[in-house]
Design an enzyme around this catalytic site. Structure first.
Site, PDB file in Angstrom:
ATOM      1  N   ASP A  81     -11.948 -10.196  -1.884  1.00  0.00           N
ATOM      2  CA  ASP A  81     -13.239 -10.407  -1.225  1.00  0.00           C
ATOM      3  C   ASP A  81     -14.219  -9.420  -1.848  1.00  0.00           C
ATOM      4  O   ASP A  81     -13.821  -8.415  -2.435  1.00  0.00           O
ATOM      5  CB  ASP A  81     -13.180 -10.319   0.311  1.00  0.00           C
ATOM      6  CG  ASP A  81     -12.528  -9.075   0.872  1.00  0.00           C
ATOM      7  OD1 ASP A  81     -12.539  -8.026   0.184  1.00  0.00           O
ATOM      8  OD2 ASP A  81     -12.023  -9.137   2.012  1.00  0.00           O
ATOM      9  N   ASN A 124       2.255  -4.571  -3.438  1.00  0.00           N
ATOM     10  CA  ASN A 124       0.841  -4.945  -3.286  1.00  0.00           C
ATOM     11  C   ASN A 124       0.047  -3.696  -2.909  1.00  0.00           C
ATOM     12  O   ASN A 124       0.480  -2.924  -2.054  1.00  0.00           O
ATOM     13  CB  ASN A 124       0.792  -5.978  -2.143  1.00  0.00           C
ATOM     14  CG  ASN A 124      -0.528  -6.675  -1.982  1.00  0.00           C
ATOM     15  OD1 ASN A 124      -1.094  -7.166  -2.954  1.00  0.00           O
ATOM     16  ND2 ASN A 124      -1.029  -6.736  -0.746  1.00  0.00           N
ATOM     17  N   GLU A 159       0.804  -1.238   0.000  1.00  0.00           N
ATOM     18  CA  GLU A 159       0.000   0.000   0.000  1.00  0.00           C
ATOM     19  C   GLU A 159       0.833   1.283   0.000  1.00  0.00           C
ATOM     20  O   GLU A 159       0.623   2.172   0.828  1.00  0.00           O
ATOM     21  CB  GLU A 159      -0.981  -0.023   1.187  1.00  0.00           C
ATOM     22  CG  GLU A 159      -1.886  -1.241   1.141  1.00  0.00           C
ATOM     23  CD  GLU A 159      -2.874  -1.334   2.306  1.00  0.00           C
ATOM     24  OE1 GLU A 159      -2.739  -0.574   3.281  1.00  0.00           O
ATOM     25  OE2 GLU A 159      -3.791  -2.171   2.233  1.00  0.00           O
ATOM     26  N   GLU A 213      -5.905 -10.459  -2.402  1.00  0.00           N
ATOM     27  CA  GLU A 213      -6.760 -10.353  -1.204  1.00  0.00           C
ATOM     28  C   GLU A 213      -8.230 -10.263  -1.587  1.00  0.00           C
ATOM     29  O   GLU A 213      -8.995  -9.488  -0.992  1.00  0.00           O
ATOM     30  CB  GLU A 213      -6.350  -9.126  -0.366  1.00  0.00           C
ATOM     31  CG  GLU A 213      -4.882  -9.138   0.023  1.00  0.00           C
ATOM     32  CD  GLU A 213      -4.475  -7.977   0.934  1.00  0.00           C
ATOM     33  OE1 GLU A 213      -5.343  -7.332   1.534  1.00  0.00           O
ATOM     34  OE2 GLU A 213      -3.252  -7.736   1.049  1.00  0.00           O
ATOM     35  N   HIS A 243     -10.129  -5.875  -2.802  1.00  0.00           N
ATOM     36  CA  HIS A 243     -11.207  -5.797  -1.803  1.00  0.00           C
ATOM     37  C   HIS A 243     -12.354  -5.040  -2.476  1.00  0.00           C
ATOM     38  O   HIS A 243     -12.380  -3.810  -2.495  1.00  0.00           O
ATOM     39  CB  HIS A 243     -10.723  -5.061  -0.549  1.00  0.00           C
ATOM     40  CG  HIS A 243      -9.661  -5.805   0.188  1.00  0.00           C
ATOM     41  ND1 HIS A 243      -9.917  -7.010   0.824  1.00  0.00           N
ATOM     42  CD2 HIS A 243      -8.353  -5.559   0.373  1.00  0.00           C
ATOM     43  CE1 HIS A 243      -8.804  -7.448   1.382  1.00  0.00           C
ATOM     44  NE2 HIS A 243      -7.834  -6.595   1.116  1.00  0.00           N
TER      45      HIS A 243
HETATM   46  C1  XIL Z   1      -6.305  -7.136   7.634  1.00  0.00           C
HETATM   47  C2  XIL Z   1      -6.574  -8.408   8.422  1.00  0.00           C
HETATM   48  O1  XIL Z   1      -7.352  -9.277   7.650  1.00  0.00           O
HETATM   49  C3  XIL Z   1      -7.267  -8.065   9.719  1.00  0.00           C
HETATM   50  O2  XIL Z   1      -7.406  -9.224  10.523  1.00  0.00           O
HETATM   51  C4  XIL Z   1      -6.474  -7.011  10.476  1.00  0.00           C
HETATM   52  O3  XIL Z   1      -7.200  -6.624  11.629  1.00  0.00           O
HETATM   53  C5  XIL Z   1      -6.239  -5.805   9.597  1.00  0.00           C
HETATM   54  O4  XIL Z   1      -5.599  -6.211   8.404  1.00  0.00           O
HETATM   55  N1  XIL Z   1      -4.951  -4.969   3.217  1.00  0.00           N
HETATM   56  C6  XIL Z   1      -3.951  -5.806   3.611  1.00  0.00           C
HETATM   57  C7  XIL Z   1      -4.176  -6.798   4.679  1.00  0.00           C
HETATM   58  O5  XIL Z   1      -2.886  -5.808   2.975  1.00  0.00           O
HETATM   59  O6  XIL Z   1      -3.024  -7.043   5.433  1.00  0.00           O
HETATM   60  C8  XIL Z   1      -5.288  -6.380   5.589  1.00  0.00           C
HETATM   61  O7  XIL Z   1      -5.553  -7.460   6.490  1.00  0.00           O
HETATM   62  C9  XIL Z   1      -6.514  -6.016   4.789  1.00  0.00           C
HETATM   63  C10 XIL Z   1      -6.236  -4.859   3.874  1.00  0.00           C
END
Ligand code: XIL
Length: 440
Positions: free
Chosen positions: A257, A191, A150, A255, A227
């Site tokens: 979802d 990422n 990020e 990641e 996400h």
């Molecule tokens: C999230 C985890 O899933 C949670 O359990 C934690 O509280 C916060 O982080 N981007 C990322 C991940 O790169 O590491 C994050 O994971 C979600 C957003």
């Protein structure tokens, strides 16, 4: 046709496998398409059904939190590798890759690090040691590292972080170089989120990767977190993946979802299936899209509910480990053909209660299983001149033979596994057949 061939033909028909035999697991479907299929996991949950699914369905694991700096070095110089080691061991026992996540980030750092006041030189040393220690510990066991997480703002400028502010933009190049030195075999990624479609942020990432490659800095891939919000898969996803591939790096969906406003219902779950299928298909379409990882495979192990109030149901399995339509969306995009079990539904049933010479009392019950409603309307057509005179727990109108009953202000919600009833009085003469009701 001879008798034997006729008989053989019948035998063949009888021996035909049952239609819709279960598909292979996602990891095998992925292998056939040259894709690694992963999930984020929580180490403490890797037993029982959770462990069974994680091991059987996925060919890659990403520790959801266990490898973050705040997890592994809670006090300076005092390390806790327990959960990270456990996940790596589980992955090795199940012939799975591990995606290391993540080495350089602005979030989930230990407080001793964020609260300290460091010179630029000290900060650089801390970061180099951190990368050496963690990448070195798992050297040879990690397929890919999310080295930098990020780094960008939405407008494509660099995010103001501990690292950027203390070390300048070259913290990224340095981190990649140190990671390469500590594990030459691991693929090194940058990422980020909101870089799935072509936009200012993904273009900044593109330009960074291009300049890193031009400078000879080790960079092997980009991670598109993905996400996503229901119904909002970027239309330029495949095009964006392709432009990174054309630059000469791998792409991973790291990641994935897809969240929805709760409660979920069958319409939203169908849209979610289409969205998961679209994302998977975009990865399948580009050879250098090498990994598709979901951020938690079950709704009981997702960050979404606690992070986005009112949102949830974002993963491919429900909280009871039943595959959702989304699961079959991924499977279908990977060439799977099994028919998903019927998704949940809500139904209405009509019954006659007491009946006397000119009148009767009727009841309609709306029940939901695997689905839910926030409002409802039930309609039917009377076949023998019945006429509703009074209704309760619904607003009913009748025009000729056609009846329409809608929820009252207080009973529109029918939860998954629940039911709502309403009643009415009506007149009849001659006969009183039960009509077919429709829930709309
Ligand atoms: C999230 C985890 O899933 C949670 O359990 C934690 O509280 C916060 O982080 N981007 C990322 C991940 O790169 O590491 C994050 O994971 C979600 C957003």
């Amino acid at each position: 046709m001879s008798l034997t061939s006729l008989v053989a033909g019948f035998a063949l028909l009888l021996a035909a496998p049952a239609a819709h035999a279960a598909d292979p697991p996602l990891r095998d479907l992925g292998t056939a398409k040259g894709k690694v299929i992963g999930t984020a996991v929580t180490g403490s949950k890797l037993t029982g059904t959770y462990g069974d699914i994680a091991g059987a369905q996925f060919s890659s694991l990403t520790p959801g939190n266990a490898m973050k700096w705040g997890s592994v070095e809670p006090a300076q110089g005092s390390f806790n590798w327990t959960e990270a080691d456990q996940i790596v061991a589980f992955a090795q026992a199940h012939n799975q890759q591990v995606r290391g996540h993540t080495l350089v980030w602005h979030s989930q750092n230990p407080s001793w690090l964020t609260n300290g006041s460091w010179t630029s030189a000290q900060l650089g040393t801390l970061l180099q040691n951190h990368i050496n220690t963690e990448v070195g510990r798992y050297q040879g066991k990690i397929a890919a590292w999310d080295v930098v997480n990020e780094p960008f703002n939405e407008d494509g400028t660099y995010r103001s972080t501990l690292w950027y502010n203390g070390l300048g933009a070259d913290y990224i190049a340095n981190a990649l170089t140190w990671a390469r030195a500590a594990d030459p075999a691991a693929k090194l990624y940058i990422n980020d989120y909101n870089v799935e479609g072509v936009n200012a942020k993904s273009t900044a990432l593109y330009n960074l990767v291009k300049s890193l490659k031009d400078r000879g800095v080790p960079i092997d891939g980009v991670g598109l977190q993905a996400h996503l919000i229901l119904g909002q898969v970027p239309s330029t996803l495949q095009q964006n993946i392709q432009r990174f591939a054309d630059l000469g790096v791998d792409v991973a969906i790291t990641e994935l979802d897809i969240r929805m406003t709760l409660p979920s219902d069958s319409t939203k779950l169908a849209q979610q299936k289409a969205d998961y299928k679209a994302v998977t298909a975009a990865c399948v379409a580009v050879a250098r899209c090498v990994n598709l990882t979901v951020w938690g495979f079950t709704d009981s192990d997702s960050w979404v509910e606690s992070t986005f109030p009112g949102q949830g149901a974002a993963t491919p399995y429900d909280a009871n480990y039943a595959p959702k339509p989304a699961y079959y969306g991924i499977a279908e995009a990977l060439g799977g053909t099994s028919t998903p079990p019927p998704t949940g539904a809500c139904t209405a049933s009509y019954s006659v209660g007491s009946q006397w010479n000119t009148g009767f009392t009727g009841n309609v019950t709306i029940s939901c299983s695997g689905a839910s409603l926030s409002s409802w309307k039930v309609t039917w057509t009377y076949g023998a001149g019945q006429q509703i005179t009074q209704a309760w727990n619904a607003t009913c109108t009748q025009s000729g033979a056609a009846v329409s009953c809608a929820n009252a202000s207080y009973n529109g919600t029918v939860p998954d596994g629940g039911s709502v009833s309403f009643g009415f009085n009506a007149s009849w003469s001659g006969s009183n057949p039960v009509p077919t009701v429709t829930l709309g």
